[in-house]
Design a protein around this motif. Structure first.
Motif, PDB file in Angstrom:
ATOM      1  N   PRO A  51       0.786  -1.238   0.000  1.00 38.66           N
ATOM      2  CA  PRO A  51       0.000   0.000   0.000  1.00 38.66           C
ATOM      3  C   PRO A  51       0.818   1.288   0.000  1.00 38.66           C
ATOM      4  O   PRO A  51       0.332   2.315  -0.497  1.00 38.66           O
ATOM      5  N   LYS A  52       2.050   1.252   0.522  1.00 35.48           N
ATOM      6  CA  LYS A  52       2.853   2.484   0.551  1.00 35.48           C
ATOM      7  C   LYS A  52       3.867   2.551  -0.584  1.00 35.48           C
ATOM      8  O   LYS A  52       4.341   3.634  -0.927  1.00 35.48           O
ATOM      9  N   LYS A  53       4.220   1.437  -1.181  1.00 33.92           N
ATOM     10  CA  LYS A  53       5.220   1.437  -2.250  1.00 33.92           C
ATOM     11  C   LYS A  53       4.593   1.575  -3.632  1.00 33.92           C
ATOM     12  O   LYS A  53       5.266   1.995  -4.582  1.00 33.92           O
ATOM     13  N   SER A  54       3.317   1.234  -3.746  1.00 28.79           N
ATOM     14  CA  SER A  54       2.689   1.131  -5.060  1.00 28.79           C
ATOM     15  C   SER A  54       2.225   2.479  -5.599  1.00 28.79           C
ATOM     16  O   SER A  54       1.464   3.200  -4.936  1.00 28.79           O
ATOM     17  N   ASN A  55       2.637   2.794  -6.822  1.00 28.37           N
ATOM     18  CA  ASN A  55       2.137   3.997  -7.488  1.00 28.37           C
ATOM     19  C   ASN A  55       0.707   3.819  -7.994  1.00 28.37           C
ATOM     20  O   ASN A  55       0.019   4.801  -8.259  1.00 28.37           O
ATOM     21  N   PHE A  56       0.252   2.571  -8.133  1.00 27.26           N
ATOM     22  CA  PHE A  56      -1.156   2.344  -8.449  1.00 27.26           C
ATOM     23  C   PHE A  56      -2.028   2.837  -7.296  1.00 27.26           C
ATOM     24  O   PHE A  56      -3.050   3.501  -7.507  1.00 27.26           O
ATOM     25  N   VAL A  57      -1.635   2.501  -6.074  1.00 29.28           N
ATOM     26  CA  VAL A  57      -2.378   2.960  -4.908  1.00 29.28           C
ATOM     27  C   VAL A  57      -2.388   4.484  -4.851  1.00 29.28           C
ATOM     28  O   VAL A  57      -3.432   5.111  -4.629  1.00 29.28           O
ATOM     29  N   THR A  86       0.451  -7.024   3.815  1.00 25.02           N
ATOM     30  CA  THR A  86      -0.138  -5.760   4.251  1.00 25.02           C
ATOM     31  C   THR A  86      -1.471  -5.523   3.558  1.00 25.02           C
ATOM     32  O   THR A  86      -1.685  -5.956   2.420  1.00 25.02           O
ATOM     33  N   TYR A  87      -2.342  -4.807   4.264  1.00 29.59           N
ATOM     34  CA  TYR A  87      -3.708  -4.562   3.774  1.00 29.59           C
ATOM     35  C   TYR A  87      -4.070  -3.102   4.008  1.00 29.59           C
ATOM     36  O   TYR A  87      -3.728  -2.503   5.035  1.00 29.59           O
ATOM     37  N   PHE A  88      -4.765  -2.531   3.029  1.00 30.10           N
ATOM     38  CA  PHE A  88      -5.262  -1.158   3.157  1.00 30.10           C
ATOM     39  C   PHE A  88      -6.574  -1.050   2.406  1.00 30.10           C
ATOM     40  O   PHE A  88      -6.737  -1.604   1.314  1.00 30.10           O
ATOM     41  N   SER A  89      -7.520  -0.340   3.015  1.00 31.66           N
ATOM     42  CA  SER A  89      -8.816  -0.101   2.390  1.00 31.66           C
ATOM     43  C   SER A  89      -9.170   1.365   2.559  1.00 31.66           C
ATOM     44  O   SER A  89      -8.983   1.938   3.644  1.00 31.66           O
ATOM     45  N   TYR A  90      -9.675   1.976   1.491  1.00 28.43           N
ATOM     46  CA  TYR A  90     -10.042   3.393   1.523  1.00 28.43           C
ATOM     47  C   TYR A  90     -11.406   3.574   0.879  1.00 28.43           C
ATOM     48  O   TYR A  90     -11.650   3.100  -0.235  1.00 28.43           O
ATOM     49  N   PRO A  94     -11.602  10.401   5.703  1.00 25.18           N
ATOM     50  CA  PRO A  94     -10.315  11.072   5.967  1.00 25.18           C
ATOM     51  C   PRO A  94      -9.434  10.325   6.960  1.00 25.18           C
ATOM     52  O   PRO A  94      -8.208  10.375   6.852  1.00 25.18           O
ATOM     53  N   ASP A  95     -10.037   9.648   7.931  1.00 25.42           N
ATOM     54  CA  ASP A  95      -9.241   8.914   8.917  1.00 25.42           C
ATOM     55  C   ASP A  95      -8.455   7.784   8.267  1.00 25.42           C
ATOM     56  O   ASP A  95      -7.335   7.459   8.693  1.00 25.42           O
ATOM     57  N   GLU A  96      -9.020   7.169   7.238  1.00 32.41           N
ATOM     58  CA  GLU A  96      -8.318   6.105   6.524  1.00 32.41           C
ATOM     59  C   GLU A  96      -7.091   6.650   5.811  1.00 32.41           C
ATOM     60  O   GLU A  96      -6.031   6.011   5.784  1.00 32.41           O
ATOM     61  N   LEU A  97      -7.227   7.833   5.259  1.00 28.54           N
ATOM     62  CA  LEU A  97      -6.099   8.451   4.557  1.00 28.54           C
ATOM     63  C   LEU A  97      -5.007   8.853   5.536  1.00 28.54           C
ATOM     64  O   LEU A  97      -3.811   8.697   5.249  1.00 28.54           O
ATOM     65  N   TRP A 100      -3.056   5.820   6.421  1.00 28.73           N
ATOM     66  CA  TRP A 100      -2.148   5.457   5.326  1.00 28.73           C
ATOM     67  C   TRP A 100      -0.910   6.344   5.338  1.00 28.73           C
ATOM     68  O   TRP A 100       0.219   5.857   5.212  1.00 28.73           O
ATOM     69  N   LYS A 101      -1.109   7.645   5.510  1.00 28.47           N
ATOM     70  CA  LYS A 101       0.027   8.580   5.522  1.00 28.47           C
ATOM     71  C   LYS A 101       0.966   8.308   6.683  1.00 28.47           C
ATOM     72  O   LYS A 101       2.173   8.535   6.596  1.00 28.47           O
ATOM     73  N   ASN A 102       0.406   7.822   7.798  1.00 27.40           N
ATOM     74  CA  ASN A 102       1.213   7.554   8.997  1.00 27.40           C
ATOM     75  C   ASN A 102       1.746   6.116   9.032  1.00 27.40           C
ATOM     76  O   ASN A 102       2.237   5.671  10.078  1.00 27.40           O
ATOM     77  N   ASP A 103       1.629   5.416   7.936  1.00 29.03           N
ATOM     78  CA  ASP A 103       2.112   4.029   7.840  1.00 29.03           C
ATOM     79  C   ASP A 103       1.401   3.089   8.812  1.00 29.03           C
ATOM     80  O   ASP A 103       1.971   2.078   9.245  1.00 29.03           O
ATOM     81  N   GLU A 104       0.174   3.411   9.137  1.00 25.11           N
ATOM     82  CA  GLU A 104      -0.600   2.559  10.041  1.00 25.11           C
ATOM     83  C   GLU A 104      -1.408   1.565   9.201  1.00 25.11           C
ATOM     84  O   GLU A 104      -2.608   1.700   9.002  1.00 25.11           O
ATOM     85  N   LEU A 105      -0.704   0.558   8.722  1.00 30.70           N
ATOM     86  CA  LEU A 105      -1.309  -0.429   7.839  1.00 30.70           C
ATOM     87  C   LEU A 105      -1.723  -1.667   8.629  1.00 30.70           C
ATOM     88  O   LEU A 105      -1.111  -2.023   9.630  1.00 30.70           O
ATOM     89  N   THR A 106      -2.747  -2.323   8.152  1.00 36.64           N
ATOM     90  CA  THR A 106      -3.213  -3.559   8.761  1.00 36.64           C
ATOM     91  C   THR A 106      -2.399  -4.730   8.216  1.00 36.64           C
ATOM     92  O   THR A 106      -2.087  -4.782   7.025  1.00 36.64           O
ATOM     93  N   LEU A 107      -2.042  -5.661   9.082  1.00 37.10           N
ATOM     94  CA  LEU A 107      -1.354  -6.869   8.645  1.00 37.10           C
ATOM     95  C   LEU A 107      -2.366  -7.965   8.363  1.00 37.10           C
ATOM     96  O   LEU A 107      -3.332  -8.149   9.113  1.00 37.10           O
ATOM     97  N   LEU A 108      -2.144  -8.677   7.287  1.00 33.91           N
ATOM     98  CA  LEU A 108      -2.966  -9.839   6.977  1.00 33.91           C
ATOM     99  C   LEU A 108      -2.549 -11.009   7.866  1.00 33.91           C
ATOM    100  O   LEU A 108      -1.455 -11.013   8.445  1.00 33.91           O
ATOM    101  N   GLN A 109      -3.384 -11.987   7.963  1.00 37.95           N
ATOM    102  CA  GLN A 109      -3.017 -13.189   8.714  1.00 37.95           C
ATOM    103  C   GLN A 109      -1.976 -14.007   7.961  1.00 37.95           C
ATOM    104  O   GLN A 109      -1.087 -14.611   8.564  1.00 37.95           O
ATOM    105  N   GLY A 110      -2.101 -14.011   6.627  1.00 34.24           N
ATOM    106  CA  GLY A 110      -1.156 -14.740   5.796  1.00 34.24           C
ATOM    107  C   GLY A 110      -0.155 -13.810   5.142  1.00 34.24           C
ATOM    108  O   GLY A 110      -0.016 -12.638   5.495  1.00 34.24           O
ATOM    109  N   ASN A 111       0.547 -14.347   4.117  1.00 37.90           N
ATOM    110  CA  ASN A 111       1.650 -13.599   3.507  1.00 37.90           C
ATOM    111  C   ASN A 111       1.219 -12.644   2.393  1.00 37.90           C
ATOM    112  O   ASN A 111       2.058 -11.983   1.796  1.00 37.90           O
TER     113      ASN A 111
END
Length: 317
Positions: A51-57, A86-90, A94-97, A100-111
């Motif tokens: 979610p933080k490295k992708s230019n698509f995101v 890593t997981y991100f949903s928007y 505004p709180d979701e954004l 994301w800006k603060n690198d507060e990403l959700t971790l998935l259970q798997g890889n």
């Protein structure tokens, strides 16, 4: 001066499963402009994207309101020694954004593998898949997307056209090439530990390491006006027969360049695989790929040309 192309790093990447090739924002902006009207009210899933490295995101966050998106989802494969993706949903909150800006990403259970149960569940919730999938897993990736009947826009290697699993879908008119091809895709960002292969490898103005393949394309089932433009036919078979030799094992002629397709020939023709970049389905029918009537590779005087798409003109419209 023509540019030398060294694709050895692609072979190395496939052999060693080095698939961290991140798409540049300029290439995303250039291609996505042709499909903007097809995103309104829909959920986009970038399912091979940190979610933080992708230019698509970043593209979909920047254009979320303008495109009228309902939701953006991104999942990335576990890297840097982590076992969790890593997981991100928007959804426009505004709180979701901020998270994301603060690198507060959700971790998935798997890889975060796109084939995992978690990611497939998110795939089911989505409408359009937009990403740069691992080239080494391209067949599986497209098969997964197609099995759930999802719209998609992805980057792939030009050689994907020759994969039987991919050509089957192209032949059936279920998928086709996008607008960008070859040098229209300006290069990929790679991690610091990747060697800078090729004569066009460089650092950009942000210090990112870029490799240019000149061997990639966009693959999609999203329609665009460009797909319905006829190829101008300016040459003729009549009086130029020597330029269009007949195959030994197919009742048809060989055409070395798409621009040389003759306007007065309505029989079978073998054309380069890059013909698909210009293919208008109302102008030409795709008949087959590579093989003659005997089930063997097309031949001219006993010699096989490089892969050919077999096509036939539609009747005059």
């Amino acid at each position: 001066m023509s540019r030398l192309i060294d694709r050895s790093f692609l072979t190395e990447a496939k052999k060693n499963k080095k698939d961290e090739f991140y798409t540049q924002r300029v290439d995303i902006d250039r291609e996505l402009q042709y499909y903007e009207g097809q995103f309104k009210g829909r959920t986009v899933y970038c399912n091979t994207d940190h979610p933080k490295k992708s230019n698509f995101v970043r593209y979909f966050l920047d254009n979320f309101t303008r495109l009228g998106l309902r939701r953006l989802i991104a999942t990335g494969y576990a890297v840097d020694g982590s076992n969790c993706g890593t997981y991100f949903s928007y959804t426009g909150n505004p709180d979701e954004l901020v998270a994301w800006k603060n690198d507060e990403l959700t971790l998935l259970q798997g890889n975060g593998d796109f084939r995992s149960d978690e990611c497939v569940a998110l795939l089911r919730e989505s409408d359009i898949i937009v990403t740069n999938p691992p080239y080494s897993l391209l067949r599986e990736f497209v098969g997964c997307i197609e099995s759930f009947n999802k719209d998609f826009l992805i980057i792939a290697t030009v050689n994907a056209i020759t994969y039987k699993e991919i050509f089957r879908l192209i032949h059936a008119g279920k998928i086709w090439l996008g607008v960008g091809l070859g040098r229209d895709i300006s290069g990929f960002i790679v991690p610091d530990h990747y060697e800078l292969y090729g004569t066009e490898a460089r650092l950009n103005d942000r210090g990112e390491r870029i490799v240019s393949t000149n061997n990639s394309l966009w693959l999609t089932n999203l329609d665009s006006e460009r797909r319905h433009q006829d190829i101008p036919l300016v040459k003729t078979y009549s009086a130029n027969e020597a330029d269009y030799p007949h195959y030994d094992n197919l009742d048809g002629i060989n055409v070395n360049k798409t621009k040389d397709i003759p306007s007065d020939w309505f029989g079978l023709m073998g054309v380069p695989i890059t013909f698909l970049h210009k293919h208008n389905p109302a102008q030409f029918e795709i008949v087959g790929f590579r093989k003659g009537n005997d089930g063997k590779d097309l031949r001219i005087n006993g010699k096989a040309p490089y892969f050919r798409i077999i096509i036939r003109r539609r009747e005059e419209r």
